[in-house]
Design a protein around this motif. Structure first.
Motif, PDB file in Angstrom:
ATOM      1  N   PHE A 158       0.813  -1.216   0.000  1.00 36.42           N
ATOM      2  CA  PHE A 158       0.000   0.000   0.000  1.00 36.42           C
ATOM      3  C   PHE A 158       0.850   1.273   0.000  1.00 36.42           C
ATOM      4  O   PHE A 158       0.303   2.368  -0.058  1.00 36.42           O
ATOM      5  CB  PHE A 158      -0.955   0.008   1.205  1.00 36.42           C
ATOM      6  CG  PHE A 158      -0.336  -0.510   2.476  1.00 36.42           C
ATOM      7  CD1 PHE A 158       0.501   0.281   3.237  1.00 36.42           C
ATOM      8  CD2 PHE A 158      -0.587  -1.811   2.900  1.00 36.42           C
ATOM      9  CE1 PHE A 158       1.059  -0.191   4.397  1.00 36.42           C
ATOM     10  CE2 PHE A 158      -0.024  -2.294   4.066  1.00 36.42           C
ATOM     11  CZ  PHE A 158       0.814  -1.486   4.824  1.00 36.42           C
ATOM     12  N   ILE A 159       2.177   1.149   0.066  1.00 34.98           N
ATOM     13  CA  ILE A 159       3.058   2.310  -0.114  1.00 34.98           C
ATOM     14  C   ILE A 159       3.238   2.516  -1.615  1.00 34.98           C
ATOM     15  O   ILE A 159       3.555   1.561  -2.335  1.00 34.98           O
ATOM     16  CB  ILE A 159       4.431   2.084   0.561  1.00 34.98           C
ATOM     17  CG1 ILE A 159       4.255   1.909   2.073  1.00 34.98           C
ATOM     18  CG2 ILE A 159       5.374   3.246   0.266  1.00 34.98           C
ATOM     19  CD1 ILE A 159       3.764   3.126   2.801  1.00 34.98           C
ATOM     20  N   PRO A 160       3.054   3.730  -2.144  1.00 34.37           N
ATOM     21  CA  PRO A 160       3.121   3.951  -3.601  1.00 34.37           C
ATOM     22  C   PRO A 160       4.552   3.892  -4.146  1.00 34.37           C
ATOM     23  O   PRO A 160       5.085   4.875  -4.671  1.00 34.37           O
ATOM     24  CB  PRO A 160       2.515   5.352  -3.766  1.00 34.37           C
ATOM     25  CG  PRO A 160       2.802   6.048  -2.477  1.00 34.37           C
ATOM     26  CD  PRO A 160       2.703   4.987  -1.417  1.00 34.37           C
ATOM     27  N   GLU A 162       5.835   2.261  -6.769  1.00 38.63           N
ATOM     28  CA  GLU A 162       5.978   2.434  -8.215  1.00 38.63           C
ATOM     29  C   GLU A 162       5.895   3.907  -8.609  1.00 38.63           C
ATOM     30  O   GLU A 162       6.649   4.376  -9.460  1.00 38.63           O
ATOM     31  CB  GLU A 162       4.889   1.630  -8.936  1.00 38.63           C
ATOM     32  CG  GLU A 162       5.054   0.116  -8.822  1.00 38.63           C
ATOM     33  CD  GLU A 162       4.033  -0.627  -9.658  1.00 38.63           C
ATOM     34  OE1 GLU A 162       3.243   0.059 -10.360  1.00 38.63           O
ATOM     35  OE2 GLU A 162       4.022  -1.867  -9.622  1.00 38.63           O
ATOM     36  N   GLU A 163       4.998   4.612  -7.975  1.00 37.16           N
ATOM     37  CA  GLU A 163       4.872   6.048  -8.275  1.00 37.16           C
ATOM     38  C   GLU A 163       6.132   6.806  -7.872  1.00 37.16           C
ATOM     39  O   GLU A 163       6.634   7.646  -8.626  1.00 37.16           O
ATOM     40  CB  GLU A 163       3.654   6.609  -7.531  1.00 37.16           C
ATOM     41  CG  GLU A 163       3.436   8.097  -7.719  1.00 37.16           C
ATOM     42  CD  GLU A 163       2.285   8.628  -6.883  1.00 37.16           C
ATOM     43  OE1 GLU A 163       2.231   9.839  -6.646  1.00 37.16           O
ATOM     44  OE2 GLU A 163       1.452   7.808  -6.442  1.00 37.16           O
ATOM     45  N   LYS A 167       8.995   8.530 -10.476  1.00 35.90           N
ATOM     46  CA  LYS A 167       9.205   9.972 -10.386  1.00 35.90           C
ATOM     47  C   LYS A 167      10.659  10.347 -10.091  1.00 35.90           C
ATOM     48  O   LYS A 167      11.163  11.362 -10.599  1.00 35.90           O
ATOM     49  CB  LYS A 167       8.286  10.549  -9.306  1.00 35.90           C
ATOM     50  CG  LYS A 167       8.171  12.064  -9.324  1.00 35.90           C
ATOM     51  CD  LYS A 167       7.095  12.532  -8.367  1.00 35.90           C
ATOM     52  CE  LYS A 167       6.918  14.043  -8.418  1.00 35.90           C
ATOM     53  NZ  LYS A 167       5.859  14.514  -7.496  1.00 35.90           N
ATOM     54  N   TYR A 183       7.557   8.330   3.492  1.00 32.37           N
ATOM     55  CA  TYR A 183       6.328   7.525   3.456  1.00 32.37           C
ATOM     56  C   TYR A 183       6.364   6.421   4.510  1.00 32.37           C
ATOM     57  O   TYR A 183       5.370   6.194   5.221  1.00 32.37           O
ATOM     58  CB  TYR A 183       6.138   6.915   2.071  1.00 32.37           C
ATOM     59  CG  TYR A 183       5.453   7.830   1.078  1.00 32.37           C
ATOM     60  CD1 TYR A 183       4.077   7.785   0.894  1.00 32.37           C
ATOM     61  CD2 TYR A 183       6.180   8.735   0.319  1.00 32.37           C
ATOM     62  CE1 TYR A 183       3.442   8.617  -0.010  1.00 32.37           C
ATOM     63  CE2 TYR A 183       5.570   9.573  -0.592  1.00 32.37           C
ATOM     64  CZ  TYR A 183       4.197   9.511  -0.753  1.00 32.37           C
ATOM     65  OH  TYR A 183       3.577  10.354  -1.648  1.00 32.37           O
TER      66      TYR A 183
END
Length: 300
Positions: A158-160, A162-163, A167, A183
């Motif tokens: 649930f930690i983003p 890939e995003e 980036k 995060y």
């Protein structure tokens, strides 16, 4: 008379000779000057010619050296295959990338980030903490290729990740690690607060604590006093910013059908403000120590 005439003629003759000699000397002096002037100009011209010849010789020598150098460079690049040249460039890039990551790890070792070099690249360990309490640790195994990639990791789904990776990983590994650390620390801090509420302040809860996997949405019913007939409140805490440990949206309501008195409404508003500004366990610590006689310094 004849003697006087003779002397007079001799004097005139001598004066004439002297004048003639003076004229000859003047002419000789002029001739010398005329002769010296061409010689001086000729000497200057000769010196300039020698200098020009020397400069031209140096120019020709430098041209020859430049041509030889260009020929050697051309020969060396001709003997190297294009793929080999590309491979050398990529090797230099990866080497610089590994050195950069190594320097980042050394700089961050006191902030919870550590790591070690591997045969593929580097394995980074991120240790989380909240209020001085060491919590969970996570790792990310990076492959230092072009572009860098994540080989293995233990980051929660649930930690983003890939995003964050898309980036920052390809352009700034330092920013990638820093953002990921934010995060993870925020998630661990929210989880720590929820765990403390369930374990240390269960007597205040009038029902189960409901939370999602990211711990950014909490809802529970509680009493301001662990015992007695205190009014139950329902709290809903939302953490829209996933890098923070305090909620961005708080709603506290009274469980019941009766209208709240002015005192109870003030109490409800004070609770709501506390949840905005203090971690969960600190809020319930204030309830336990003051029996819901809130210290208004905590609210401000």
């Amino acid at each position: 008379m004849e003697l006087a005439n003779t002397l007079s003629q001799d004097g005139e003759s001598r004066r004439g000779v002297l004048a003639h000699l003076e004229r000859l000397e003047t002419q000789v002096s002029r001739c010398r000057k005329k002769l010296e002037e061409p010689q001086s100009a000729q000497a200057v011209e000769s010196a300039l010619g020698t200098r020009i010849h020397e400069l031209r010789r140096l120019r020709d020598k430098l041209r020859a050296e430049v041509k030889q150098h260009q020929a050697r460079v051309k020969a060396s690049t001709t003997n190297v295959e294009p793929d080999q040249t590309l491979e050398i460039t990529e090797q230099e890039f990866l080497k610089r990338k590994r050195e950069n990551v190594k320097a980042i790890l050394q700089a961050y070792r006191f902030t919870g980030i550590s790591g070690k070099l591997t045969s593929r690249g580097v394995c980074v360990c991120i240790g989380t903490a909240f209020e001085g309490n060491l919590l969970d640790s996570y790792f990310v195994d990076l492959v230092m290729q072009k572009p860098p990639q994540i080989h293995h990791h233990s980051i929660p789904v649930f930690i983003p990740l890939e995003e964050i990776s898309a980036k920052y990983l390809q352009t700034n590994i330092q920013h990638f690690l820093f953002t990921l650390c934010e995060y993870l620390n925020a998630y661990s801090g929210r989880k720590y607060q929820a765990d403390r509420l369930q374990s240390d302040f269960a007597a205040f809860l009038a029902g189960p604590l409901q939370r999602n996997s990211l711990c950014n949405l909490l809802s529970f019913t509680y009493k301001a006093e662990p015992e007695g007939q205190s009014f139950p409140f329902c709290a809903r805490l939302l953490y829209k910013d996933l890098t923070t440990t305090l909620p961005t949206d708080v709603t506290v309501t009274y469980q019941g059908t009766d209208a709240l008195s002015t005192t109870r409404e003030e109490q409800r508003a004070a609770h709501e403000n506390l949840f905005f500004t203090k971690p969960l366990h600190q809020v319930f610590t204030s309830f336990a120590s003051k029996g819901d006689k809130l210290d208004m310094s905590l609210v401000s």
